[in-house]
Design a protein around this motif. Structure first.
Motif, mmCIF file in Angstrom:
data_model
loop_
_atom_site.group_PDB
_atom_site.id
_atom_site.type_symbol
_atom_site.label_atom_id
_atom_site.label_comp_id
_atom_site.label_asym_id
_atom_site.label_seq_id
_atom_site.Cartn_x
_atom_site.Cartn_y
_atom_site.Cartn_z
ATOM 1 N N LEU A 23 0.845 -1.185 0.000
ATOM 2 C CA LEU A 23 0.000 0.000 0.000
ATOM 3 C C LEU A 23 0.881 1.236 0.000
ATOM 4 O O LEU A 23 1.840 1.331 0.773
ATOM 5 C CB LEU A 23 -0.900 0.014 1.246
ATOM 6 N N TYR A 24 0.549 2.185 -0.890
ATOM 7 C CA TYR A 24 1.284 3.456 -0.915
ATOM 8 C C TYR A 24 0.374 4.554 -0.400
ATOM 9 O O TYR A 24 -0.655 4.860 -0.992
ATOM 10 C CB TYR A 24 1.761 3.802 -2.322
ATOM 11 N N ASP A 25 0.763 5.159 0.738
ATOM 12 C CA ASP A 25 0.042 6.274 1.342
ATOM 13 C C ASP A 25 1.082 7.169 2.004
ATOM 14 O O ASP A 25 1.352 7.072 3.193
ATOM 15 C CB ASP A 25 -0.974 5.754 2.358
ATOM 16 N N ASN A 26 1.695 8.034 1.221
ATOM 17 C CA ASN A 26 2.845 8.860 1.607
ATOM 18 C C ASN A 26 4.110 8.032 1.758
ATOM 19 O O ASN A 26 5.211 8.499 1.479
ATOM 20 C CB ASN A 26 2.581 9.636 2.905
ATOM 21 N N ASP A 27 3.990 6.827 2.230
ATOM 22 C CA ASP A 27 5.122 5.907 2.241
ATOM 23 C C ASP A 27 4.607 4.518 1.882
ATOM 24 O O ASP A 27 3.404 4.277 1.803
ATOM 25 C CB ASP A 27 5.844 5.905 3.601
ATOM 26 N N LEU A 28 5.528 3.592 1.671
ATOM 27 C CA LEU A 28 5.181 2.256 1.217
ATOM 28 C C LEU A 28 5.047 1.315 2.404
ATOM 29 O O LEU A 28 5.939 1.246 3.263
ATOM 30 C CB LEU A 28 6.253 1.740 0.254
ATOM 31 N N LYS A 29 3.918 0.602 2.477
ATOM 32 C CA LYS A 29 3.678 -0.347 3.552
ATOM 33 C C LYS A 29 3.448 -1.726 2.958
ATOM 34 O O LYS A 29 2.868 -1.862 1.883
ATOM 35 C CB LYS A 29 2.452 0.055 4.375
ATOM 36 N N ALA A 30 3.903 -2.735 3.674
ATOM 37 C CA ALA A 30 3.726 -4.117 3.225
ATOM 38 C C ALA A 30 2.961 -4.898 4.289
ATOM 39 O O ALA A 30 3.039 -4.596 5.485
ATOM 40 C CB ALA A 30 5.074 -4.773 2.955
ATOM 41 N N ASP A 31 2.224 -5.883 3.841
ATOM 42 C CA ASP A 31 1.456 -6.701 4.765
ATOM 43 C C ASP A 31 1.437 -8.136 4.259
ATOM 44 O O ASP A 31 1.462 -8.387 3.052
ATOM 45 C CB ASP A 31 0.017 -6.169 4.879
ATOM 46 N N ASP B 193 -5.436 -4.436 1.850
ATOM 47 C CA ASP B 193 -6.483 -4.302 0.839
ATOM 48 C C ASP B 193 -7.873 -4.160 1.436
ATOM 49 O O ASP B 193 -8.855 -4.098 0.706
ATOM 50 C CB ASP B 193 -6.439 -5.444 -0.185
ATOM 51 N N ALA B 194 -7.991 -4.095 2.776
ATOM 52 C CA ALA B 194 -9.300 -3.887 3.392
ATOM 53 C C ALA B 194 -9.530 -2.438 3.795
ATOM 54 O O ALA B 194 -10.659 -2.025 4.011
ATOM 55 C CB ALA B 194 -9.444 -4.774 4.628
ATOM 56 N N THR B 195 -8.473 -1.640 3.906
ATOM 57 C CA THR B 195 -8.556 -0.320 4.529
ATOM 58 C C THR B 195 -9.621 0.572 3.910
ATOM 59 O O THR B 195 -10.520 1.053 4.584
ATOM 60 C CB THR B 195 -7.193 0.380 4.453
ATOM 61 N N SER C 183 -5.878 -4.829 -7.241
ATOM 62 C CA SER C 183 -5.283 -3.555 -6.876
ATOM 63 C C SER C 183 -6.404 -2.591 -6.551
ATOM 64 O O SER C 183 -7.563 -2.863 -6.843
ATOM 65 C CB SER C 183 -4.413 -3.014 -8.020
ATOM 66 N N ARG C 184 -6.069 -1.471 -5.927
ATOM 67 C CA ARG C 184 -7.100 -0.506 -5.620
ATOM 68 C C ARG C 184 -6.544 0.903 -5.575
ATOM 69 O O ARG C 184 -5.382 1.129 -5.220
ATOM 70 C CB ARG C 184 -7.838 -0.845 -4.332
ATOM 71 N N VAL C 185 -7.388 1.839 -5.964
ATOM 72 C CA VAL C 185 -7.057 3.255 -5.945
ATOM 73 C C VAL C 185 -8.158 3.962 -5.173
ATOM 74 O O VAL C 185 -9.343 3.758 -5.443
ATOM 75 C CB VAL C 185 -6.958 3.832 -7.371
ATOM 76 N N PHE D 152 -5.159 10.462 -1.140
ATOM 77 C CA PHE D 152 -5.051 9.496 -2.236
ATOM 78 C C PHE D 152 -4.090 8.401 -1.826
ATOM 79 O O PHE D 152 -3.030 8.665 -1.248
ATOM 80 C CB PHE D 152 -4.535 10.197 -3.506
ATOM 81 N N ASN D 153 -4.472 7.162 -2.066
ATOM 82 C CA ASN D 153 -3.528 6.066 -1.889
ATOM 83 C C ASN D 153 -3.898 4.936 -2.825
ATOM 84 O O ASN D 153 -5.006 4.895 -3.371
ATOM 85 C CB ASN D 153 -3.457 5.597 -0.422
ATOM 86 N N SER D 154 -2.981 4.044 -3.006
ATOM 87 C CA SER D 154 -3.189 2.907 -3.895
ATOM 88 C C SER D 154 -2.476 1.700 -3.323
ATOM 89 O O SER D 154 -1.578 1.817 -2.483
ATOM 90 C CB SER D 154 -2.676 3.205 -5.303
ATOM 91 N N GLY D 155 -2.868 0.528 -3.778
ATOM 92 C CA GLY D 155 -2.248 -0.689 -3.281
ATOM 93 C C GLY D 155 -2.494 -1.841 -4.225
ATOM 94 O O GLY D 155 -3.320 -1.760 -5.125
ATOM 95 N N ILE D 156 -1.754 -2.890 -3.989
ATOM 96 C CA ILE D 156 -1.922 -4.123 -4.759
ATOM 97 C C ILE D 156 -1.744 -5.301 -3.825
ATOM 98 O O ILE D 156 -0.928 -5.250 -2.894
ATOM 99 C CB ILE D 156 -0.916 -4.175 -5.946
ATOM 100 N N ALA D 157 -2.533 -6.333 -4.039
ATOM 101 C CA ALA D 157 -2.460 -7.517 -3.194
ATOM 102 C C ALA D 157 -2.569 -8.763 -4.060
ATOM 103 O O ALA D 157 -3.209 -8.759 -5.115
ATOM 104 C CB ALA D 157 -3.569 -7.517 -2.139
#
Length: 389
Positions: free
Chosen positions: A38-46, A306-308, A367-369, A377-382
């Motif tokens: 997930l990218y939201d100002n910084d990159l997070k992994a889960d 991907d639930a946020t 993925s999601r935007v 704004f944030n985006s992610g991929i799972a």
């Protein structure tokens, strides 16, 4: 394992041994592994994992036992719990079920606000089935008509006091389904204890407050030519705060063939769209998602990444949901989900890809935007792999 779970498990196995033939017990289930960025100002992994194991007991003409155990890997810690554990007694005119069990009052909607919890059905090919720890009576009235009565109580793993002294935590539900020629009607009524997240004068989350939620409503499903239509109307009331609201929902589903020759060899495209609104803006779907009634679990595990946005967008007083999907071949589906609400002007776009790899393996990539009126704004991929056995 908590003592209550042990006792319930031993009672179930004892009942099974007394009511079924002496045959072998088989095991099946699935194992899932999910990871996301997930990218939201910084990159997070889960990363998360889940296992589900079901014992298949010898079948009986009158008694149906079920035992499903689940393991969840969350934040590096392994958690275990009972997913389902019940005995169902079948009769000629219906059945009676006791224990932790799924409950679905579906009528074709992707988001069912009049289910016994919050029902989500085939939204991006994902499902959340409400469930209870309690008793359910299903009575057939003939012609597809039926009546369901439910009593739910605190979970088997609850740390609360003895159930005899916790009658105020009991929930009740009733559904009358009356299908007819070309249509399907149902009337739902439920009463459930809830916990409300209080907010202090600074807008920060405070303590939880107990209340009781009453929901009453009607759902319908009807085909209009090639177009499927459905919807619901509901009344929501909180006893202690005396807040109430009315909810309206309308939905359609339609399919067509693209490509091919004279309708042969083409690809089927499925479109489903629905909109609901709370007229007084006193309630939202997020409150229903937080109902703690025991037994309700997601059919597919969802990572924190991907639930946020999905849960944030449920906090508005209305929601437009569109699901568009096509099959690339017999084993692969490609689709996109779009969700928008007007109160906070939030929107989520979720493309997804699902493929059966064979040998019991299934691959899912989505993925999601996300964006809102504040400019967030944030985006992610799972991605996840599921092995069925």
């Amino acid at each position: 394992m908590k003592l209550k779970i042990k006792i319930a498990l031993y009672l179930l196995i004892l009942c099974v041994l007394l009511t079924t033939k002496a045959e072998a017990i088989e095991i099946g289930g699935k194992i899932e592994m999910d990871s996301g960025l997930l990218y939201d100002n910084d990159l997070k992994a889960d990363f998360s994992g889940r296992g589900e194991f079901e014992l298949y007991f010898p079948q009986s003409a009158t008694v149906e036992p079920r035992l499903v155990w689940q393991l969840d890997l969350v934040g590096g810690a392994l958690e275990t719990d009972l997913r389902y554990m019940y005995l169902r007694r079948r009769r000629e005119n219906g059945h009676f079920t006791m224990g932790r069990q799924p409950v679905s009052w579906s009528y074709g909607a992707m988001i069912n606000l009049l289910d016994y919890g919050l029902g989500i059905e085939d939204l991006g090919e994902e499902t959340i089935t409400p469930g209870i720890d309690g008793l359910r009576w299903h009575r057939s009235l003939g012609g597809g008509r039926n009546l369901q009565l439910i009593t739910s109580f605190p979970g088997l793993g609850s740390e609360s006091e003895d159930l005899a002294s916790k009658l105020d935590e009991l929930g009740y539900g009733l559904r009358l389904r009356l299908p007819g020629s070309g249509y399907d009607l149902s009337f739902n009524l439920s009463y459930q204890p809830i916990k409300i997240n209080k907010v202090d004068e600074n807008g920060n989350d405070s303590d939880f407050e107990d209340d009781n939620l009453v929901r009453a409503g009607m759902t319908y499903n009807r085909d209009i030519g090639d177009l499927g239509s459905y919807g619901s109307v509901g009344y929501f009331h909180q006893q202690n705060t005396q807040e109430d609201d009315f909810m309206l929902q309308l939905g359609i589903d339609y399919s067509w063939i693209v490509g091919g020759y004279n309708g042969y060899g083409g690809r089927q495209v499925l479109l489903q769209a629905e909109y609901f609104r709370f007229l007084q803006q006193n309630f939202n779907a997020g409150q229903l998602a937080a109902l703690q009634i025991g037994g309700g679990e997601a059919e597919r595990n969802t990572t924190e990444v991907d639930a946020t946005e999905e849960f944030n967008i449920f906090g508005g007083g209305d929601l437009l949901t569109v699901n568009l999907v096509t099959s690339l071949d017999y084993f692969t589906d490609l689709g996109v989900v779009m969700m928008m609400e007007t109160e906070e002007q939030q929107a989520v776009l979720v493309p997804y890809y699902i493929s059966d790899l064979g040998g019991g393996l299934e691959l899912r990539v989505d993925s999601r935007v996300y964006g809102n009126r504040e400019g967030d704004f944030n985006s992610g991929i799972a991605a996840g792999l599921t092995y069925y056995f």
